[in-house]
Scaffold this active site. Structure first.
Site, mmCIF file in Angstrom:
data_model
loop_
_atom_site.group_PDB
_atom_site.id
_atom_site.type_symbol
_atom_site.label_atom_id
_atom_site.label_comp_id
_atom_site.label_asym_id
_atom_site.label_seq_id
_atom_site.Cartn_x
_atom_site.Cartn_y
_atom_site.Cartn_z
ATOM 1 N N GLU A 172 -43.498 -17.156 21.311
ATOM 2 C CA GLU A 172 -44.639 -16.640 21.302
ATOM 3 C C GLU A 172 -45.666 -17.313 23.031
ATOM 4 O O GLU A 172 -45.814 -17.846 23.697
ATOM 5 C CB GLU A 172 -45.488 -17.260 20.301
ATOM 6 C CG GLU A 172 -47.173 -16.052 20.445
ATOM 7 C CD GLU A 172 -48.284 -16.772 20.297
ATOM 8 O OE1 GLU A 172 -47.976 -18.093 20.321
ATOM 9 O OE2 GLU A 172 -49.064 -16.762 19.320
ATOM 10 N N ASP A 176 -44.501 -21.438 19.262
ATOM 11 C CA ASP A 176 -46.093 -21.460 19.369
ATOM 12 C C ASP A 176 -46.728 -21.860 20.938
ATOM 13 O O ASP A 176 -45.931 -22.639 21.188
ATOM 14 C CB ASP A 176 -46.680 -21.518 18.531
ATOM 15 C CG ASP A 176 -48.273 -21.631 18.733
ATOM 16 O OD1 ASP A 176 -48.372 -20.510 18.125
ATOM 17 O OD2 ASP A 176 -48.729 -23.242 18.830
ATOM 18 N N ASP A 180 -55.770 -23.989 -6.996
ATOM 19 C CA ASP A 180 -56.221 -24.471 -6.541
ATOM 20 C C ASP A 180 -57.018 -23.903 -5.314
ATOM 21 O O ASP A 180 -57.975 -23.772 -4.377
ATOM 22 C CB ASP A 180 -55.836 -26.077 -5.597
ATOM 23 C CG ASP A 180 -54.585 -25.299 -4.705
ATOM 24 O OD1 ASP A 180 -53.856 -26.340 -3.961
ATOM 25 O OD2 ASP A 180 -54.295 -24.186 -4.854
ATOM 26 N N ASN A 193 -50.678 -22.556 -7.909
ATOM 27 C CA ASN A 193 -51.384 -24.040 -9.200
ATOM 28 C C ASN A 193 -52.959 -23.898 -9.387
ATOM 29 O O ASN A 193 -53.563 -24.494 -9.325
ATOM 30 C CB ASN A 193 -50.629 -25.524 -8.427
ATOM 31 C CG ASN A 193 -51.740 -25.800 -6.317
ATOM 32 O OD1 ASN A 193 -51.901 -24.816 -6.498
ATOM 33 N ND2 ASN A 193 -51.617 -27.088 -5.960
ATOM 34 N N HIS A 250 -51.043 -13.542 12.195
ATOM 35 C CA HIS A 250 -51.887 -14.241 11.730
ATOM 36 C C HIS A 250 -53.400 -14.323 12.709
ATOM 37 O O HIS A 250 -54.718 -14.515 11.905
ATOM 38 C CB HIS A 250 -52.251 -15.195 10.964
ATOM 39 C CG HIS A 250 -51.047 -16.297 12.063
ATOM 40 N ND1 HIS A 250 -49.550 -16.142 13.104
ATOM 41 C CD2 HIS A 250 -51.613 -17.226 13.165
ATOM 42 C CE1 HIS A 250 -49.970 -16.976 13.950
ATOM 43 N NE2 HIS A 250 -51.088 -18.037 13.978
ATOM 44 N N ASP A 251 -53.178 -14.007 13.928
ATOM 45 C CA ASP A 251 -53.973 -13.438 14.579
ATOM 46 C C ASP A 251 -54.511 -12.676 15.124
ATOM 47 O O ASP A 251 -55.286 -12.585 15.957
ATOM 48 C CB ASP A 251 -53.519 -14.438 16.217
ATOM 49 C CG ASP A 251 -52.903 -15.908 16.197
ATOM 50 O OD1 ASP A 251 -51.850 -15.967 17.128
ATOM 51 O OD2 ASP A 251 -53.898 -16.613 15.395
ATOM 52 N N ASP A 258 -50.507 -18.476 -4.566
ATOM 53 C CA ASP A 258 -51.246 -19.728 -4.862
ATOM 54 C C ASP A 258 -50.557 -20.123 -5.735
ATOM 55 O O ASP A 258 -50.659 -19.797 -7.266
ATOM 56 C CB ASP A 258 -52.566 -20.144 -5.100
ATOM 57 C CG ASP A 258 -53.338 -21.223 -5.617
ATOM 58 O OD1 ASP A 258 -54.508 -21.233 -6.117
ATOM 59 O OD2 ASP A 258 -52.461 -22.305 -5.741
ATOM 60 N N ASP A 289 -42.250 -22.514 11.788
ATOM 61 C CA ASP A 289 -43.143 -22.302 12.983
ATOM 62 C C ASP A 289 -42.956 -23.400 14.144
ATOM 63 O O ASP A 289 -43.573 -24.939 13.323
ATOM 64 C CB ASP A 289 -44.459 -22.131 13.101
ATOM 65 C CG ASP A 289 -45.275 -21.431 14.126
ATOM 66 O OD1 ASP A 289 -45.927 -20.003 13.573
ATOM 67 O OD2 ASP A 289 -45.594 -21.342 14.979
HETATM 68 O O1 TEU Z 1 -51.499 -18.482 18.967
HETATM 69 C C1 TEU Z 1 -51.859 -18.379 21.339
HETATM 70 C C2 TEU Z 1 -52.724 -17.468 21.215
HETATM 71 O O2 TEU Z 1 -54.102 -17.296 22.178
HETATM 72 C C3 TEU Z 1 -53.509 -16.627 19.765
HETATM 73 O O3 TEU Z 1 -54.608 -17.721 19.176
HETATM 74 C C4 TEU Z 1 -54.113 -15.378 20.263
HETATM 75 O O4 TEU Z 1 -53.926 -15.230 20.936
HETATM 76 C C5 TEU Z 1 -55.483 -15.702 19.905
HETATM 77 O O5 TEU Z 1 -55.678 -16.209 18.866
HETATM 78 C C6 TEU Z 1 -56.439 -14.332 20.423
HETATM 79 O O6 TEU Z 1 -57.802 -14.436 20.827
HETATM 80 C C7 TEU Z 1 -51.032 -19.262 19.087
HETATM 81 C C8 TEU Z 1 -51.411 -18.962 16.946
HETATM 82 O O7 TEU Z 1 -50.105 -17.635 16.495
HETATM 83 C C9 TEU Z 1 -52.271 -19.240 16.925
HETATM 84 O O8 TEU Z 1 -52.770 -19.207 15.215
HETATM 85 C C10 TEU Z 1 -52.976 -20.682 17.225
HETATM 86 O O9 TEU Z 1 -54.111 -20.977 16.625
HETATM 87 C C11 TEU Z 1 -52.727 -20.813 18.468
HETATM 88 O O10 TEU Z 1 -51.744 -20.933 19.032
HETATM 89 C C12 TEU Z 1 -53.052 -22.885 19.465
HETATM 90 O O11 TEU Z 1 -51.619 -22.988 18.188
HETATM 91 CA CA CA Z 2 -52.455 -24.195 -3.801
#
Ligand code: TEU
Ligand code: CA
Length: 557
Positions: A258, A202, A28, A26, A332-333, A24, A101
């Site tokens: 993905e 995605d 926030d 700034n 991130h998932d 971050d 993305d």
């Molecule tokens: O993820 C696809 C997806 O199915 C994932 O959400 C993951 O398999 C799931 O969270 C597991 O339980 C993509 C993106 O990476 C995710 O962040 C998004 O939430 C999703 O698509 C919808 O855009």
């Molecule tokens: Ca910020």
């Protein structure tokens, strides 16, 4: 010997930035583009070649940016288009590339296309989305959303149901409509003309819906599976071939889908005839291993060596010579890999983080490092629902706990183990308040272990996970056998050691990883395997591997 055409995206290492939690600038409490720009030297020092940035486009953030309301505008919380231009310039000035993305299976319900679409059946945007009349006063079919509940939402204004395979604020775009494909391909071209170097696509495996028949229902499931109608269809491959011709072939891009699915799907998406994408992610070793009952990922199922190895070896051997693959255990998932596949105790966190890094980076395919993985960042172990931020968590809680089907304590245990929030705690930069992520109130709590797990201390510690990853990446940039060598599984039934070989033009790389916290017999671990390229231990015991010991040996022709 696998005859492999060389390509920069095969030789690259990719680093994934989740902008909201990276840095971050700034105060926030929310990460932003200028925060990324301020840390590009750190990424350059790590040695990565490509940065994949999770979505930074205008969004109401129902799914943290994976619900886009304007594909050609920057999310105000992340900055301005000038900030983006400055970031892209900074990435290129350091000889790195930027992959964006592409979230085009669905948009936000606040996108003007959807606002217009729902206004009337005669709207020119009506068929930008998938609208259907109800069936017997209910949803048009039995499909469930990935994020719990029905995949259909009734809209009073529109007088019909619309499809959303994710949240109800993420209506699926209708790719069967050529105007939608024109819009997406034009937008992709617009970003390529701005200079981006590729796309992470995605849930690209879902874009070609072929029918709207009820889906099969697993025992105990509350909804039908849309997979047979929507996943990896001929229609999807047709759209991707069109995308390749109309956009991708015009630029020198890294394109990663993905897509998930099985090796046979990946071979079609990323085949060596280069008609669709460069590579895809697979999820059999993450979602797949635990997605074995009606609750999906919410389970106590672990990730034992024999199951992970069987999946990863099957993928390595199935793709080589037919398609290009990827390696990851984090994004991130997913929860933090050292907590899920390794051992995040103070005693073994560093050793097992390095072992997992070795396992991934010595394999065949393009490795993806998720922000903080190179530090050995861990899960945060929340203990109550109020600490979570992710819509996937709240929807699952509503479907399984509020309905009385699952005990709250069970769900809290599963959330602590595998919720996506584990990957979204702020990047840990140093020992200053909030780990140097922000001078304000962070949008997500910082993991309290930042005092011992942070970039500043690791960059300056030659034995840190950071410097080990730096060496792994340097090895990939040095030895062709690591990038292009044939993958040969070893010790496939060993209870403790994951081992494999890579072979190219007479060079033989032997990789051995002790997956356990105990000494493990391993006849491979001796000088007969050549010179040691890297290890997470300073010394060795011939015929054994110490707890979480990783060793890479190279024997040259
Ligand atoms: O993820 C696809 C997806 O199915 C994932 O959400 C993951 O398999 C799931 O969270 C597991 O339980 C993509 C993106 O990476 C995710 O962040 C998004 O939430 C999703 O698509 C919808 O855009
Ligand atoms: Ca910020």
């Amino acid at each position: 010997m696998i005859n492999e055409k060389r390509a920069w995206w095969k030789e690259a290492v990719v680093y994934q930035v989740y902008p909201r939690s990276f840095a971050d600038s700034n105060g926030d409490g929310i990460g932003d583009l200028n925060g990324i720009t301020a840390h590009l030297d750190y990424l350059k020092a790590l040695g990565v070649d490509v940065i994949w940035c999770s979505p930074f486009f205008a969004s109401p953030n129902d799914d943290n940016g994976y619900d886009i309301s304007d594909y050609r505008a920057i999310m105000p919380e992340f900055g301005t288009m000038e900030d983006f231009d400055r970031m892209l310039e900074g990435v290129h000035a350091r000889g790195m590339k930027l992959v964006m993305d592409l979230v085009a299976n669905h948009s936000s319900d606040e996108h003007r296309w959807f606002i217009e679409s729902r206004k009337s059946k005669d709207s020119p945007y009506r068929d930008y989305y998938i609208w259907r009349d109800g069936r017997d006063g209910r949803e048009p079919n039995n499909w469930g959303s990935v994020f719990s509940g029905s995949a259909w939402q009734y809209d009073e204004t529109a007088g019909q149901y619309y499809l959303h395979l994710f949240t109800k604020k993420q209506p699926d775009l209708n790719w069967a409509n050529p105007k939608v494909r024109d819009e997406i391909f034009d937008m992709m071209t617009w970003w390529c003309e701005k200079g981006i170097d590729g796309f992470r696509m995605d849930v690209i495996g879902m874009i070609g819906k072929e029918n709207f028949d009820d889906g099969p229902m697993a025992p105990g499931a509350l909804y039908g599976d849309f997979g047979p109608s929507c996943m990896h269809t001929e229609t999807t491959h047709k759209y991707l071939r069109e995308m390749r011709k109309r956009v991708l072939d015009k630029y020198d891009l890294l394109t990663v889908g993905e897509a998930g699915g099985g090796p046979e799907d990946a071979i079609r998406y990323s085949n060596i005839d280069e008609s669709e994408l460069n590579m895809t992610f697979y999820f059999e070793h993450t979602d797949g291993l635990c997605d074995h009952n009606e609750l999906g990922k919410w389970s106590d199922h672990g990730s034992p060596l024999n199951e992970v190895r069987a999946v990863m070896n099957r993928w390595q051997t199935a793709l080589q010579g037919k398609a290009w693959g990827t390696m990851h255990m984090s994004n991130h998932d997913q929860p933090r890999q050292v907590s899920r596949f390794g051992n995040d105790s103070p005693l073994w966190r560093v050793k097992s983080a390095k072992m997992l890094g070795t396992l991934l980076h010595m394999m065949r395919g393009t490795p993806y490092v998720y922000q903080g993985e190179e530090l050995g960042m861990t899960n945060i172990y929340f203990t109550e629902l109020a600490q979570y931020k992710d819509v996937e968590v709240f929807n699952a809680w509503k479907q399984w706990v509020d309905s009385g089907r699952v005990h709250p304590q069970d769900m809290l245990r599963w959330l602590a183990k595998i919720a996506r929030d584990n990957a979204r705690t702020p990047m840990q930069w140093n020992t200053s308040p909030n780990a140097g992520f922000t001078t304000g109130m962070p949008w997500m709590p910082v993991n309290p272990n930042y005092l011992s797990v942070n970039a500043e201390s690791e960059v300056n510690d030659p034995d840190s996970v950071f410097n080990y990853y730096k060496k792994l990446i340097a090895l990939r940039h040095t030895y062709d056998v690591i990038v292009y060598g044939e993958f040969v599984p070893l010790l496939e039934d060993d209870p403790s050691v994951y081992a494999y070989r890579r072979v190219l033009d007479g060079d033989t790389l032997t990789v051995m990883c002790n997956w356990t916290d105990r000494n493990a017999p391993c006849a491979l671990s001796d000088d007969s395997q050549g010179e040691e390229l890297i290890s997470n231990y300073p010394d060795h015991k011939p015929g054994f591997l110490f707890p979480y010991e990783a060793r890479v040996m190279l024997k040259r022709k």
